[in-house]
Design a protein around this motif. Structure first.
Motif, PDB file in Angstrom:
ATOM      1  N   TRP A  87      -0.443  11.756  -2.353  1.00 33.00           N
ATOM      2  CA  TRP A  87      -0.267  13.123  -1.845  1.00 33.00           C
ATOM      3  C   TRP A  87      -0.678  14.139  -2.909  1.00 33.00           C
ATOM      4  O   TRP A  87      -0.370  13.964  -4.089  1.00 33.00           O
ATOM      5  CB  TRP A  87       1.186  13.379  -1.453  1.00 33.00           C
ATOM      6  CG  TRP A  87       1.662  12.536  -0.323  1.00 33.00           C
ATOM      7  CD1 TRP A  87       2.309  11.340  -0.383  1.00 33.00           C
ATOM      8  CD2 TRP A  87       1.513  12.829   1.071  1.00 33.00           C
ATOM      9  NE1 TRP A  87       2.573  10.850   0.863  1.00 33.00           N
ATOM     10  CE2 TRP A  87       2.102  11.744   1.788  1.00 33.00           C
ATOM     11  CE3 TRP A  87       0.957  13.877   1.777  1.00 33.00           C
ATOM     12  CZ2 TRP A  87       2.137  11.702   3.167  1.00 33.00           C
ATOM     13  CZ3 TRP A  87       0.997  13.839   3.169  1.00 33.00           C
ATOM     14  CH2 TRP A  87       1.576  12.769   3.839  1.00 33.00           C
ATOM     15  N   ASP A 123      -9.369   9.468   1.101  1.00 33.85           N
ATOM     16  CA  ASP A 123      -9.686   9.969   2.431  1.00 33.85           C
ATOM     17  C   ASP A 123     -11.067  10.612   2.430  1.00 33.85           C
ATOM     18  O   ASP A 123     -11.558  11.054   1.372  1.00 33.85           O
ATOM     19  CB  ASP A 123      -8.639  10.993   2.882  1.00 33.85           C
ATOM     20  CG  ASP A 123      -7.289  10.350   3.146  1.00 33.85           C
ATOM     21  OD1 ASP A 123      -7.228   9.116   3.218  1.00 33.85           O
ATOM     22  OD2 ASP A 123      -6.288  11.094   3.261  1.00 33.85           O
ATOM     23  N   ASP A 131       0.976   5.736  -0.179  1.00 31.30           N
ATOM     24  CA  ASP A 131       0.242   6.973   0.084  1.00 31.30           C
ATOM     25  C   ASP A 131       0.052   7.774  -1.196  1.00 31.30           C
ATOM     26  O   ASP A 131       0.881   7.724  -2.110  1.00 31.30           O
ATOM     27  CB  ASP A 131       0.985   7.829   1.112  1.00 31.30           C
ATOM     28  CG  ASP A 131       1.003   7.201   2.491  1.00 31.30           C
ATOM     29  OD1 ASP A 131      -0.053   6.731   2.922  1.00 31.30           O
ATOM     30  OD2 ASP A 131       2.077   7.176   3.112  1.00 31.30           O
ATOM     31  N   THR A 140      -4.900   6.363  -0.408  1.00 32.77           N
ATOM     32  CA  THR A 140      -3.886   5.323  -0.556  1.00 32.77           C
ATOM     33  C   THR A 140      -4.172   4.532  -1.822  1.00 32.77           C
ATOM     34  O   THR A 140      -5.303   4.529  -2.343  1.00 32.77           O
ATOM     35  CB  THR A 140      -3.867   4.372   0.652  1.00 32.77           C
ATOM     36  OG1 THR A 140      -5.156   3.764   0.779  1.00 32.77           O
ATOM     37  CG2 THR A 140      -3.501   5.113   1.926  1.00 32.77           C
ATOM     38  N   HIS A 192      -2.443  14.699   2.406  1.00 33.00           N
ATOM     39  CA  HIS A 192      -2.677  13.269   2.195  1.00 33.00           C
ATOM     40  C   HIS A 192      -4.126  13.087   1.762  1.00 33.00           C
ATOM     41  O   HIS A 192      -5.056  13.471   2.460  1.00 33.00           O
ATOM     42  CB  HIS A 192      -2.406  12.495   3.487  1.00 33.00           C
ATOM     43  CG  HIS A 192      -2.430  11.015   3.326  1.00 33.00           C
ATOM     44  ND1 HIS A 192      -3.591  10.282   3.357  1.00 33.00           N
ATOM     45  CD2 HIS A 192      -1.426  10.122   3.107  1.00 33.00           C
ATOM     46  CE1 HIS A 192      -3.325   9.002   3.185  1.00 33.00           C
ATOM     47  NE2 HIS A 192      -2.008   8.873   3.032  1.00 33.00           N
ATOM     48  N   THR A 225       6.439  15.986   1.154  1.00 33.58           N
ATOM     49  CA  THR A 225       5.103  15.642   1.633  1.00 33.58           C
ATOM     50  C   THR A 225       4.639  16.508   2.799  1.00 33.58           C
ATOM     51  O   THR A 225       3.443  16.594   3.069  1.00 33.58           O
ATOM     52  CB  THR A 225       5.048  14.154   2.042  1.00 33.58           C
ATOM     53  OG1 THR A 225       6.058  13.898   3.034  1.00 33.58           O
ATOM     54  CG2 THR A 225       5.309  13.252   0.832  1.00 33.58           C
ATOM     55  N   THR A 274       0.840  -1.197   0.000  1.00 34.94           N
ATOM     56  CA  THR A 274       0.000   0.000   0.000  1.00 34.94           C
ATOM     57  C   THR A 274       0.876   1.248   0.000  1.00 34.94           C
ATOM     58  O   THR A 274       1.851   1.335   0.753  1.00 34.94           O
ATOM     59  CB  THR A 274      -0.937   0.013   1.217  1.00 34.94           C
ATOM     60  OG1 THR A 274      -1.769  -1.149   1.177  1.00 34.94           O
ATOM     61  CG2 THR A 274      -1.822   1.253   1.216  1.00 34.94           C
TER      62      THR A 274
END
Length: 557
Positions: A463, A496, A461, A479, A476, A471, A459
């Motif tokens: 951004w 998210d 991230d 994923t 964020h 970052t 997995t």
């Protein structure tokens, strides 16, 4: 010396020294009245954190333990004292409890006696076998005498019938990346030190590079006065093999230095570093000439060595080498693959000299698409009206993008959709920076997925707005999970809360992508198989286990 620097700090605060010739209603709790032929000493520890990664030595490590006992050793005209006494605290600070051993006798016929405090150690519990001090007072001649105002021994006179408070500065070693605080008997005495590191190379007249050995001096420049902080320091050297058959090396030499202590401006020169090449018989021998480099530093210069990730850069010195190293000055290594003396992890333009920038636009010439024209770093170093770039990576050329620095869909002329959402370019964070795959100063990542290292599932991230791959500057937004099942590659994107995608572009290849397959998301090879509203995909491949994948999106939140 550093003693003068510390003294300046002490006198810049409200320092209270209590001397009692007789007992009064103001004396601290726990004291007792002395007779006419006795004088009572009480000692208040001034707690003084000491930060220096190179100088642990005999100074104990700092901890959260509370000072509880003091071991005191002193001499006077009629004998000596070695006593352990409790430490008390009141609204004024820390002080030693009354003890008969600290009632010093006055010789017959005299009204005063001379006392010398020789040792002072602070404990969190009563001293005994296996119990270590948490603070100690440094002595004259030790490595730490210059970091306190008054190292031991402290010599003073006591008058008969008096009670004297003596401040004692005690040190501990704090190696944490935190602000330093020292707790003293009367007031705060902070001593904050910073690391300064040096690494050096020596070049023969024929141009061969060697790791250098050297002596280093550091002086504090205070007007006409020169205060020596270090003299004759040298790095740790050795060979990678026990039988000296490997490579000779020298570790960076790191020493503790203070910030300006006398109200100097940040731009004022206050430190002078002198580095002198020394012989190294087993490496390059004894140079025929003497070489020395002098570096003068302001506080602004010192802070240039500090990085946002709590690391520090070293000053790289070249003896008998070109003053301005260019490509080839340093050997090509795994850490510096283009030999420009800039480690790849810090290299803005791999394969080229980062310092060459003809148009001074901040984009090294080797990665500047318009090296002679001042341009925008986000546009490959070209003027935005040249219509060759896409600064916000939203798939629209800058000259037709109504919002060239804010990602937005083509349906809205490249601008964020109305309604209050912030829309930014987003990338899945992989292990390969895009600007290492194509010569352009742009942000973003690719992932070189290797089953042997990454396993069957991993997995990553996602951004948004993380310019320069930083970052900490980005948001964020979700994923991406990549899973491998024989020849199938499955991607599952999880956003998210409150995040949506206006655009999605994916490039998948067996070999490292280049050119437009890196920096033109609108031309990624899987674009005709995906859309921003679908977040799970499975593709079948016909090549080896390893592959490259770039996931680009316009995320709104």
């Amino acid at each position: 010396m550093m003693k003068k620097i510390t003294k300046y700090l002490l006198t810049s605060l409200t320092l209270m020294l209590f001397v009692f010739t007789s007992c009064t209603q103001d004396e601290a709790v726990g004291t007792e009245k002395g007779d006419e032929k006795m004088a009572v000493i009480e000692l208040g520890p001034i707690l003084n954190d000491f930060l220096n990664r190179q100088a642990e030595g005999d100074i104990p490590a700092c901890s959260d333990e509370v000072p509880a006992y003091a071991q005191i050793m002193l001499t006077h005209e009629m004998g000596d004292v070695d006593v352990v006494v409790p430490i008390l605290v009141d609204e004024s600070g820390l002080f030693t409890d009354y003890d008969e051993e600290l009632a010093i006798p006055i010789p017959d016929g005299e009204t005063t006696t001379e006392v010398s405090l020789t040792d002072f150690m602070v404990y969190a519990e009563e001293p005994g076998e296996g119990v270590m001090p948490i603070w100690v007072a440094p002595k004259e001649g030790s490595d730490y005498e210059n970091f306190v105002n008054d190292p031991l021994p402290i010599v003073f006179d006591l008058r008969a019938g008096s009670k004297k408070y003596v401040p004692v500065e005690v040190l501990c070693f704090d190696d944490r990346e935190v602000n330093l605080y020292g707790y003293q008997f009367f007031d705060l005495v902070p001593v904050q030190l910073y690391e300064f590191c040096v690494f050096a190379n020596y070049c023969t007249d024929e141009g061969r590079h060697y790791t250098a050995n050297y002596d280093l001096d550091i002086d504090y420049l205070l007007g006409e006065e020169v205060i020596n902080l270090y003299s004759g320091e040298s790095p740790v050297t050795g060979n990678t093999e026990d039988d000296d058959s490997g490579d000779w090396y020298a570790d960076p030499l790191c020493l503790a230095i203070p910030a300006p202590m006398y109200d100097e401006a940040d731009s004022d020169i206050y430190l002078r570093v002198t580095v002198s090449l020394t012989a190294w018989d087993d490496n390059y021998g004894d140079p025929a000439e003497e070489y020395s480099e002098v570096i003068e530093l302001s506080w602004n210069d010192v802070q240039e060595y500090f990085n946002d990730d709590d690391t520090i850069d070293f000053e790289h010195i070249f003896f008998n080498c070109d003053d301005d190293p260019v490509i080839g000055d340093c050997p090509i290594t795994e850490e510096d693959t283009d030999g420009d003396c800039v480690p790849d992890v810090e290299d803005e333009c791999p394969g080229y000299d980062d310092r060459e920038d003809m148009d001074d636009d901040g984009v090294p010439d080797g990665c500047d698409n318009c090296p002679e024209d001042f341009g925008d770093p986000l546009d490959g170093g070209c003027p935005i009206d040249d219509c060759i770039g896409d600064a916000d990576s939203d798939g629209l050329n800058d000259c037709i993008d109504q919002c060239p620095y804010q990602a937005g869909p083509e349906s809205n002329d490249g601008c964020p959709l109305p309604g209050g959402d912030t829309c930014e370019t987003a990338y899945m964070e992989g292990d390969t920076a895009l600007n290492t795959l194509a010569n352009s100063n742009r942000w973003g990542w690719a992932e070189h997925f290797q089953t042997d290292d990454d396993g069957a599932s991993k997995t990553f991230d996602i951004w948004a707005g993380a310019g320069q791959n930083d970052t900490s500057k980005g948001e964020h937004v979700g994923t991406a999970e990549i899973s491998i099942d024989e020849d199938d590659i499955t991607l599952e994107i999880t956003l998210d809360p409150g995040v949506s995608l206006n655009e999605l572009h994916i490039n998948l290849s067996e070999i490292a992508p280049s050119g437009n397959n890196v920096f033109a998301p609108g031309q990624y090879n899987l674009n005709n198989m995906i859309d921003a509203g679908t977040l799970t995909y499975t593709w079948e491949r016909d090549y080896s286990d390893d592959f490259y994948i770039i996931i680009h999106a316009v995320a709104c939140y």
